[in-house]
Design a protein around this motif. Structure first.
Motif, short mmCIF file in Angstrom:
data_model
loop_
_atom_site.label_atom_id
_atom_site.label_comp_id
_atom_site.label_asym_id
_atom_site.label_seq_id
_atom_site.Cartn_x
_atom_site.Cartn_y
_atom_site.Cartn_z
N ALA A 48 -2.81 40.26 -11.41
CA ALA A 48 -2.61 41.65 -11.82
C ALA A 48 -1.13 42.00 -11.83
O ALA A 48 -0.76 43.13 -12.14
CB ALA A 48 -3.35 42.58 -10.87
N GLY A 49 -0.29 41.01 -11.48
CA GLY A 49 1.16 41.20 -11.58
C GLY A 49 1.80 41.72 -10.31
O GLY A 49 2.98 42.08 -10.32
N GLU B 75 3.45 41.56 -6.52
CA GLU B 75 4.28 40.60 -5.82
C GLU B 75 3.54 40.08 -4.58
O GLU B 75 3.12 40.88 -3.72
CB GLU B 75 5.60 41.28 -5.42
CG GLU B 75 6.46 40.51 -4.46
CD GLU B 75 6.80 39.12 -4.94
OE1 GLU B 75 6.90 38.89 -6.14
OE2 GLU B 75 6.93 38.23 -4.07
N TYR C 236 -4.22 52.69 -7.35
CA TYR C 236 -3.45 53.93 -7.25
C TYR C 236 -2.48 54.05 -8.43
O TYR C 236 -2.34 55.10 -9.05
CB TYR C 236 -2.69 53.93 -5.92
CG TYR C 236 -1.64 54.99 -5.79
CD1 TYR C 236 -1.98 56.34 -5.60
CD2 TYR C 236 -0.28 54.65 -5.84
CE1 TYR C 236 -0.99 57.31 -5.48
CE2 TYR C 236 0.70 55.62 -5.73
CZ TYR C 236 0.35 56.94 -5.55
OH TYR C 236 1.32 57.89 -5.43
N ARG C 237 -1.82 52.92 -8.75
CA ARG C 237 -0.87 52.91 -9.87
C ARG C 237 -1.58 53.28 -11.17
O ARG C 237 -1.07 54.01 -11.99
CB ARG C 237 -0.23 51.53 -10.02
CG ARG C 237 0.76 51.22 -8.93
CD ARG C 237 1.35 49.86 -9.15
NE ARG C 237 2.15 49.45 -8.01
CZ ARG C 237 2.85 48.33 -7.95
NH1 ARG C 237 2.82 47.49 -8.96
NH2 ARG C 237 3.56 48.03 -6.89
N ARG C 238 -2.75 52.71 -11.33
CA ARG C 238 -3.46 52.95 -12.60
C ARG C 238 -3.94 54.39 -12.69
O ARG C 238 -3.92 54.99 -13.76
CB ARG C 238 -4.58 51.94 -12.77
CG ARG C 238 -3.96 50.58 -13.04
CD ARG C 238 -4.89 49.47 -13.26
NE ARG C 238 -4.09 48.26 -13.54
CZ ARG C 238 -4.57 47.05 -13.63
NH1 ARG C 238 -5.86 46.85 -13.47
NH2 ARG C 238 -3.79 46.02 -13.88
#
Lengths: 428, 361
Positions: free
Chosen positions: A338-339, A341, A398-400
């Motif tokens: 999902a990219g 880190e 949360y980001r999405r």
């Protein structure tokens, strides 16, 4: 088998050294003319056995350093006639065989002063060591079939042992030893201490082993071959009492753990009981446990047997840890895809994998309690990895969510702008 | 409103803004069928501003040394509040900026907007594009990860193929014989000081030229006008500005979506002693050149193939700069199909070799 390698070490540098000592210098000087006479005559002979040696000398380490035929065979290379060249008065000894081979080679290779000039780090005890080997002892008792220096290092065309073309080079040792030991005909008449015929399956067994694969497929020259367990010049079967020491030379931690185990007092053949000797296959967790395919089950088949219970516990413990690692790796893989880190989590996973190796090592103490200690530490690491992975997944969600809220706000502004622009267009 | 008016009045009293106000009120933008292409310059400018803003934020935490660069970027994306967003926006915006700059350049090229009297606008724009490529090349190394480390090694070594000045140029770029921490320091200085300062001056000039000369109208549109007929215009403010802002909003939405769904991978920390990882390739905008150089034979007519390739690209860049002075027909307001065909071929070459290079890597 390794003693072959050692013998090579004796033969080559000895000859090399001769060139620098008084003897060596004299020999080297005679070599120039001597070689010419021997080679000129032998090259013209129709008998291949007699004409082949001069050609085989090309690339020979002794020849490279200025030694020649007469240094091993004696005689007079400058003589024009065969009789004079092969004169006993000139020290001609013909083709050395049996004990004479050891004597000829040891003349230089057991001379520390001489060898020091050519190869200061070269050992000079090969002949003495050879005398203690099974080969040496049998030779002393009159068995001329046994291996001598030339059996392993060659007679003409001798190469340094670190030359990949040398028969004593690590990747060639098994085939060199197998030349005799895998030959039923050659080994006919030789027996084990219990009187049974000496088997000839060692080479085939070794070629199936994990050691052979490491040596030949992974090009790991430190992987063991015949001489690493049996010795080289002093080759002999390792005694039962020293088996753990032999394997423990490389597998130090395993040997230490095994020494503390209950099996150390019971196993007659130590490591070999479970792993075999020449055919040491890739060990796996499947060897541990209670099913009929496991090694443990061959002795611990009764459910009330403490060994049965212990092996079941240890297998369950290792399986739990393995599944934990797989599950955490899967989670981190998803997060990474999902990219996100995951550098620290991957490091922690590697640490957990190291603990699995340690757990497998600890298993050789055959104590479920101590194994649980190592596995427990690993599971703690995995718990941390899982926690971080789940946190990352939550962060991703949360980001999405944040993105959709932002996009909705941007969309509203865009719609408002479109209306404003339309309004301006209508006005103009 | 009253407050705003009072502020404007206060400023006007001191600075005499009436000229500026008049300019804004009077400025018009021609309306024609190709007007959509004219928004690309605004998008490029907007993305440049995003780069400046996000770059300044990254500077707060980034540490430019081989020992700390990777860890500092890792810290930004994992520990700093919204650091991941800033870093991803910076990375994505950099790529979109170069894409927009190329699109802007090609649209200006095909619409012949470079023709007299806008030659200097074109020249400053082409140099700005080169600067953007320089930003991309220098910025790629800054995270100090495996991929960027080895790609920079390859990239800087290509510079060595330039005759005479090649080898000293490579050493100058790298700060030594190899890519090391010294290279990182140089690229950092280039990325955050030298290039931004140069770009700001050039951008200022470019915008000044655009404002002074107004927007160009395609030759075809002009020739289609009847005698005495005038092209319709829209007011620059607020009509055109609002349209620009609309496009910028779409750009920022695209950036946000890319940052959230396709975060920029950090990879592994650079290790000079590690084996070169598979799939080493430069950023996509250098891929066509890189792949061309790879395909060239080692020697062409007795000369080094790579050297000839580098010289050819240098020549192409020089020709690109002086296009307005070469296209005499366009400067007379006549169509110049030969240059258009050349541009189409160049565009096809760039797209094809980028795709082939990407697939080959």
């Amino acid at each position: 088998m390794t003693w072959f390698r050692g013998l090579a070490c004796v033969v080559f540098p000895a000859v090399v050294m001769l060139a620098c000592t008084g003897v060596g210098t004299a020999s080297a000087q005679t070599a120039q003319t001597a070689a010419n006479g021997c080679v000129a005559c032998h090259a013209s002979l129709s008998d291949a056995r007699l004409s082949a040696p001069p050609a085989a000398l090309q690339g020979d380490v002794h020849q490279t350093h200025g030694f020649s035929c007469v240094d091993c065979h004696g005689g007079d290379a400058s003589a024009a006639e065969k009789v004079a060249a092969h004169s006993a008065a000139k020290g001609y000894r013909g083709k050395p065989a049996g004990k004479d081979v050891i004597t000829v080679c040891a003349r230089c290779h057991s001379d520390a002063e001489l060898m020091h000039k050519f190869a200061p780090r070269q050992r000079v005890d090969q002949a003495a060591e050879y005398a203690t080997s099974v080969h040496g002892k049998r030779l002393a008792s009159g068995d001329t079939q046994v291996a001598t220096c030339i059996s392993c290092h060659g007679a003409h065309g001798v190469r340094l042992v670190n030359d990949a073309k040398s028969p004593a080079f690590p990747t060639n040792v098994a085939a060199t030893c197998g030349g005799c030991h895998a030959s039923a005909e050659h080994m006919k008449g030789y027996t084990l201490p219990d009187g049974k015929p000496l088997p000839t399956s060692q080479l085939a067994d070794y070629q199936r082993s994990v050691h052979h694969a490491a040596l030949t497929k992974n090009n790991d020259l430190s992987a063991p071959t015949c001489n690493d367990c049996h010795g080289n010049h002093g080759a002999a079967p390792p005694g039962v009492s020293s088996l753990t020491t032999v394997c423990g030379t490389c597998h130090t931690v395993f040997a230490t753990k095994f020494a503390t185990s209950v099996h150390a007092q019971i196993f007659e053949r130590a490591c070999i009981e479970c792993h075999s000797n020449h055919a040491v296959l890739q060990p796996s967790d499947e060897m541990l446990g209670t099913s009929s395919q496991t090694v443990c089950a061959s002795c611990h088949s009764d459910k009330d047997d403490p060994g049965y219970v212990a092996s079941a516990k240890m297998r369950a413990s290792i399986d739990r840890f393995k599944h934990g690692i797989d599950s955490s790796a899967n989670l981190i893989g998803r997060v990474k895809n999902a990219g996100m880190e995951v550098g620290d989590d991957e490091l922690a996973l590697n640490e957990a994998r190291t603990r699995l190796v340690l757990a497998r090592t600890e298993m050789h103490a055959f104590d479920p309690g101590s194994l649980d200690g190592v596995v427990g530490e690993g599971m703690k690491i995995l718990a941390g990895v899982d926690q971080a992975g789940n946190r990352s997944l939550a962060e991703l969600a949360y980001r999405r969510r944040g993105l959709f809220v932002s996009l909705a706000a941007i969309l509203l502004v865009v719609i408002a702008l479109v209306f404003k622009i339309k309004g301006l267009e209508a006005k103009s | 409103m009253a407050l705003t008016s009072r502020i404007v009045e206060w400023l006007d009293e001191r600075l005499n803004l009436s000229d500026v106000r008049h300019f804004i009120q009077e400025k018009g933008v021609p309306i024609h069928a190709q007007k959509l292409w004219y928004y690309l310059g605004g998008v490029t400018l907007f993305l440049f501003m995003v780069q400046v803003a996000s770059g300044i934020l990254l500077l707060l935490y980034y540490r430019p040394s081989s020992a700390e660069a990777y860890e500092s970027v890792q810290f930004i994306v994992t520990q700093v509040e919204f650091g991941w967003l800033i870093r991803n926006i910076h990375s994505w915006s950099a790529n979109l900026l170069i894409l927009a700059a190329f699109a802007h350049m090609f649209s200006v090229f095909f619409l012949k907007a470079y023709r007299k009297p806008r030659e200097l606008t074109w020249v400053s724009g082409v140099f700005l594009l080169f600067l953007m490529l320089g930003f991309g090349f220098s910025g790629y190394l800054l995270p100090w990860n495996e991929l960027s480390f080895f790609a920079t090694k390859v990239g800087t070594s290509i510079t060595g193929a330039v005759p005479v000045i090649g080898p000293p140029l490579v050493r100058f770029l790298r700060g030594g014989d190899d890519v090391t921490g010294a290279t990182l320091s140089r690229f950092y200085a280039l990325h955050v000081a030298i290039l931004p300062a140069t770009a700001t001056i050039l951008l200022g000039l470019h915008l000044l030229f655009v404002q002074r000369q107004g927007m160009s109208v395609p030759i075809k549109t002009l020739r289609a006008l009847k005698p005495g007929e005038r092209l319709k215009e829209m007011p620059f403010f607020p009509d055109y500005i609002l349209r620009d802002v609309l496009v910028w909003y779409i750009a920022i939405a695209t950036l946000a979506a890319l940052a959230a769904f396709y975060p920029w991978e950090l990879g592994r920390k650079a290790d000079a002693f590690a084996a070169v990882p598979a799939g080493i390739r430069p950023e996509w905008y250098f891929l066509a050149m890189f792949h061309t150089l790879k395909l060239l034979p080692s020697h062409i007519m007795g000369l080094e193939g790579e050297m000839l390739g580098v010289l050819a690209f240098g020549l192409a860049a020089a020709v690109l700069v002086i296009v307005p002075f070469l296209d005499r027909r366009a400067s007379r307001g006549e169509p110049s199909p030969a240059l258009t065909v050349l541009g189409v071929l160049a565009l096809i070459y760039m797209i094809a070799f980028t795709i082939i290079g990407y697939m080959a890597a």
